[in-house]
Design a protein around this motif. Structure first.
Motif, short mmCIF file in Angstrom:
data_model
loop_
_atom_site.label_atom_id
_atom_site.label_comp_id
_atom_site.label_asym_id
_atom_site.label_seq_id
_atom_site.Cartn_x
_atom_site.Cartn_y
_atom_site.Cartn_z
N ASP B 80 0.85 -1.19 0.00
CA ASP B 80 0.00 0.00 0.00
C ASP B 80 0.89 1.25 0.00
O ASP B 80 1.61 1.51 0.97
N ASN B 82 0.18 4.35 0.34
CA ASN B 82 -0.13 5.34 1.38
C ASN B 82 0.47 4.94 2.73
O ASN B 82 0.94 5.79 3.48
N VAL B 83 0.45 3.64 3.01
CA VAL B 83 1.08 3.13 4.24
C VAL B 83 2.59 3.37 4.15
O VAL B 83 3.22 3.82 5.11
N LEU B 85 4.16 5.64 2.44
CA LEU B 85 4.43 7.08 2.56
C LEU B 85 4.40 7.51 4.04
O LEU B 85 5.31 8.19 4.53
N PHE B 86 3.36 7.05 4.73
CA PHE B 86 3.23 7.40 6.15
C PHE B 86 4.42 6.87 6.96
O PHE B 86 5.01 7.59 7.77
#
Lengths: 256, 141
Positions: B80, B82-83, B85-86
């Motif tokens: 993922d 977005n995961v 990136l976080f």
């Protein structure tokens, strides 16, 4: 104001109702086709279908230089990515990131997001405020928790009661905005003497909140509190005596 | 204090297990993290590192089970973006990990980690394109 509402379901519909006025321009983005269709039919508003964490979707929705971007995705990390892209690539002025895990509120702020909201976090905060000091002291955070307004109803046992504001050594990091006495608003000056049952509203920076609360909740010593249990107006003769007592104590401490 | 020899691999798919196997074989202290216990089947039988079955976005798991503050290197390769990136932000800004490598399927995400201390991004799309061009040039020759 240009407001972008990204993802969400019933919460998005509620926010659309709230901001769909002549003064605002709404842009709605939704990755769920069924939800997007429902919003279009019920709210009579154009919806860009697609996930808001993709550059191409935000480009298609024309979110450049929007004033507010509200991200309501189910996953916290999706909200994080959407807000970050809106902020960095599309220069949105303020991003509001909803999170489901309350412990992410402080973390996401640390990572650079403007406003991070969690319903559980807000609920816990208001419960904490309501249970604070017999519900007589409440605080409200403003400007993304940088400024705090503290509302305190004074009890006779509080040290600041029956003292003029100029004499109580009020911390310089805060300011008394107004005093409510018998349903009347008073804009205070240094000569105002605070009375039991007055409600005072104090504005201060977030980092000074603890210091101010400690100051407000400071109680009279047992010797001082004993003669004034009733909330009646203290007599003029009593005040200098109290001042003498307190000054005597400070001198004693110094000698120790 | 960061331990140069300690590598945390977050996301144990094909790439993650490959990186973890190689690092363990080199003698590094390896910790692999994945919420799916079946993901660990991809690791070698001789894999000597620790397996942490947890959600990688859970800070408690990263701090208590992986002791991320002492990691010399973190490789973020979940499926993922977005995961990933976080986690790149968390590893760089919160835990100050000396070396962070993050994989993004969407090359546009790379711009978001530019300027983050110690973070380098890799893009399978770009790598595949480069390899394809090389193959094409070889065939022409």
């Amino acid at each position: 104001m240009h407001i972008v509402i990204a993802n969400g379901d019933s919460d998005a519909a509620y926010i659309i109702d709230m901001f769909n006025t002549k003064e605002n321009r709404l842009t709605v983005i939704n990755g769920n086709e069924a939800v997007a269709q429902t919003l279009m039919e019920r709210k009579h508003i154009a919806v860009t279908i697609g996930d808001p964490w993709h550059n191409t979707i935000l480009e298609a929705a024309r979110v450049y230089d929007a004033d507010i971007f509200i991200s309501l995705c189910k996953k916290d990390t999706d909200n994080f990515a959407s807000c970050l892209i809106a902020k960095r690539n599309f220069h949105v002025k303020k991003c509001i990131c909803a999170v489901s895990n309350p412990s992410n509120v402080e973390l996401y702020k640390k990572l650079g997001l403007d406003v991070v909201l969690s319903s559980t976090y807000l609920l816990a905060k208001s419960i904490k405020n309501e249970s604070n000091a017999e519900s007589l002291i409440k605080s409200l955070s403003l400007d993304n928790e940088k400024i705090v307004m503290i509302e305190a109803t004074l009890l006779p046992k509080y040290w600041i009661c029956d003292q003029a504001i100029k004499d109580m050594g009020f911390p310089k990091t805060a300011s008394i905005a107004y005093v409510v006495r018998d349903y009347n608003f008073i804009i205070p000056n240094g000569d105002l003497i605070l009375r039991p049952r007055d409600t005072i509203v104090v504005a201060c920076a977030k980092e000074n909140e603890v210091e101010i609360l400690r100051f407000l909740k400071r109680q009279k010593t047992t010797v001082e509190a004993a003669p004034a249990p009733a909330p009646e107006e203290p007599k003029e003769e009593e005040r200098p005596a109290k001042k003498k007592d307190s000054s005597a104590k400070t001198t004693k401490k110094k000698t120790k | 204090m960061a331990n140069k020899n300690k590598t945390i691999v977050i996301g144990v798919g094909r790439l993650g297990s490959g990186i973890a196997n190689r690092a363990a074989a080199k003698g590094q202290d390896v910790i692999v993290v994945d919420p799916n216990p079946k993901a660990f089947y991809g690791l070698d039988d001789t894999f000597s590192g620790f397996k942490v079955n947890a959600d990688s976005t859970d800070m408690f798991a990263l701090e208590e089970h992986c002791d991320i503050k002492t990691a010399g290197q973190v490789v973020i390769v979940t499926g993922d973006d977005n995961v990933n990136l976080f986690l790149a932000y968390v590893c760089s800004l919160v835990y100050a990990v000396p070396r962070v490598t993050v994989r993004f399927d969407d090359p546009d995400k790379g711009a978001l980690v530019e300027g983050l201390p110690n973070v380098k991004a890799i893009y399978p799309f770009d790598l595949t394109l480069v390899k394809y061009n090389e193959l094409e040039q070889d065939e022409r020759k």
